[in-house]
Design a protein around this motif. Structure first.
Motif, PDB file in Angstrom:
ATOM      1  N   UNK A  61     -43.417  23.892  37.902  1.00 48.41           N
ATOM      2  CA  UNK A  61     -44.021  22.904  38.800  1.00 48.41           C
ATOM      3  C   UNK A  61     -45.546  22.923  38.786  1.00 48.41           C
ATOM      4  N   UNK A  62     -46.155  23.945  38.175  1.00 50.46           N
ATOM      5  CA  UNK A  62     -47.618  24.061  38.196  1.00 50.46           C
ATOM      6  C   UNK A  62     -48.304  23.089  37.236  1.00 50.46           C
ATOM      7  N   UNK A  63     -47.532  22.469  36.319  1.00 52.97           N
ATOM      8  CA  UNK A  63     -48.090  21.484  35.385  1.00 52.97           C
ATOM      9  C   UNK A  63     -47.530  20.113  35.782  1.00 52.97           C
ATOM     10  N   UNK A  64     -48.384  19.192  36.283  1.00 53.30           N
ATOM     11  CA  UNK A  64     -47.886  17.918  36.824  1.00 53.30           C
ATOM     12  C   UNK A  64     -47.158  17.013  35.835  1.00 53.30           C
ATOM     13  N   UNK A  65     -47.564  17.031  34.560  1.00 50.21           N
ATOM     14  CA  UNK A  65     -46.950  16.154  33.560  1.00 50.21           C
ATOM     15  C   UNK A  65     -46.759  16.949  32.274  1.00 50.21           C
ATOM     16  N   UNK A  66     -45.522  16.977  31.774  1.00 52.49           N
ATOM     17  CA  UNK A  66     -45.201  17.770  30.593  1.00 52.49           C
ATOM     18  C   UNK A  66     -44.253  16.993  29.685  1.00 52.49           C
ATOM     19  N   UNK A  67     -44.442  17.139  28.380  1.00 49.97           N
ATOM     20  CA  UNK A  67     -43.497  16.614  27.399  1.00 49.97           C
ATOM     21  C   UNK A  67     -43.360  17.669  26.311  1.00 49.97           C
ATOM     22  N   UNK A  68     -42.126  18.029  26.001  1.00 46.76           N
ATOM     23  CA  UNK A  68     -41.887  19.048  24.982  1.00 46.76           C
ATOM     24  C   UNK A  68     -40.501  18.878  24.387  1.00 46.76           C
ATOM     25  N   UNK A  69     -40.244  19.625  23.298  1.00 49.11           N
ATOM     26  CA  UNK A  69     -38.954  19.592  22.608  1.00 49.11           C
ATOM     27  C   UNK A  69     -38.204  20.878  22.932  1.00 49.11           C
ATOM     28  N   UNK A  70     -36.951  20.735  23.312  1.00 45.79           N
ATOM     29  CA  UNK A  70     -36.091  21.883  23.641  1.00 45.79           C
ATOM     30  C   UNK A  70     -34.739  21.641  22.976  1.00 45.79           C
ATOM     31  N   UNK A  71     -34.136  22.670  22.417  1.00 45.54           N
ATOM     32  CA  UNK A  71     -32.800  22.534  21.835  1.00 45.54           C
ATOM     33  C   UNK A  71     -31.736  22.682  22.915  1.00 45.54           C
ATOM     34  N   UNK A  72     -30.685  21.881  22.818  1.00 49.52           N
ATOM     35  CA  UNK A  72     -29.557  21.985  23.741  1.00 49.52           C
ATOM     36  C   UNK A  72     -28.913  23.361  23.576  1.00 49.52           C
ATOM     37  N   UNK A  73     -28.601  24.008  24.686  1.00 49.82           N
ATOM     38  CA  UNK A  73     -27.976  25.333  24.626  1.00 49.82           C
ATOM     39  C   UNK A  73     -26.516  25.272  24.196  1.00 49.82           C
ATOM     40  N   UNK A  74     -25.910  24.084  24.177  1.00 44.89           N
ATOM     41  CA  UNK A  74     -24.507  23.930  23.771  1.00 44.89           C
ATOM     42  C   UNK A  74     -24.402  23.494  22.307  1.00 44.89           C
ATOM     43  N   UNK A  75     -25.046  22.371  21.957  1.00 49.39           N
ATOM     44  CA  UNK A  75     -24.887  21.816  20.604  1.00 49.39           C
ATOM     45  C   UNK A  75     -26.078  22.092  19.682  1.00 49.39           C
ATOM     46  N   UNK A  76     -27.149  22.638  20.219  1.00 45.62           N
ATOM     47  CA  UNK A  76     -28.355  23.031  19.453  1.00 45.62           C
ATOM     48  C   UNK A  76     -29.166  21.856  18.905  1.00 45.62           C
ATOM     49  N   UNK A  77     -28.861  20.627  19.290  1.00 45.54           N
ATOM     50  CA  UNK A  77     -29.650  19.475  18.853  1.00 45.54           C
ATOM     51  C   UNK A  77     -30.928  19.376  19.681  1.00 45.54           C
ATOM     52  N   UNK A  78     -32.015  18.844  19.082  1.00 44.55           N
ATOM     53  CA  UNK A  78     -33.287  18.760  19.799  1.00 44.55           C
ATOM     54  C   UNK A  78     -33.304  17.632  20.832  1.00 44.55           C
ATOM     55  N   UNK A  79     -33.932  17.932  21.957  1.00 47.70           N
ATOM     56  CA  UNK A  79     -34.065  16.983  23.063  1.00 47.70           C
ATOM     57  C   UNK A  79     -35.540  16.887  23.426  1.00 47.70           C
ATOM     58  N   UNK A  80     -36.065  15.663  23.532  1.00 48.73           N
ATOM     59  CA  UNK A  80     -37.424  15.490  24.034  1.00 48.73           C
ATOM     60  C   UNK A  80     -37.344  15.405  25.556  1.00 48.73           C
ATOM     61  N   UNK A  81     -37.999  16.333  26.206  1.00 44.60           N
ATOM     62  CA  UNK A  81     -37.968  16.424  27.663  1.00 44.60           C
ATOM     63  C   UNK A  81     -39.325  16.005  28.212  1.00 44.60           C
TER      64      UNK A  81
END
Length: 59
Positions: free
Chosen positions: A21-41
């Motif tokens: 919560x300390x960063x007001x606006x964020x965009x990053x790539x995270x892999x799904x913990x189930x299928x391992x495909x990349x997600x832009x969050x």
């Protein structure tokens, strides 16, 4: 830090992420913990409260 649950845009399983919560606006790539495909969050906070959350497939 807060835990946020959402549906993976690839496999549709419910997963969670720890958001900072300390960063007001964020965009990053995270892999799904189930299928391992990349997600832009994209995460937005206003006054320490979650005001927006998007999880999109990048493939």
């Amino acid at each position: 830090m807060m835990e946020h649950f959402f549906q993976c845009p690839h496999c549709w399983e419910e997963i969670s992420m720890i958001l900072d919560e300390s960063v007001p606006s964020q965009t990053y790539i995270e892999d799904c913990e189930v299928c391992c495909n990349p997600i832009e969050v994209s995460v937005y906070f206003e006054d320490g409260e979650l005001s927006g959350f998007e999880a999109e497939s990048i493939e």
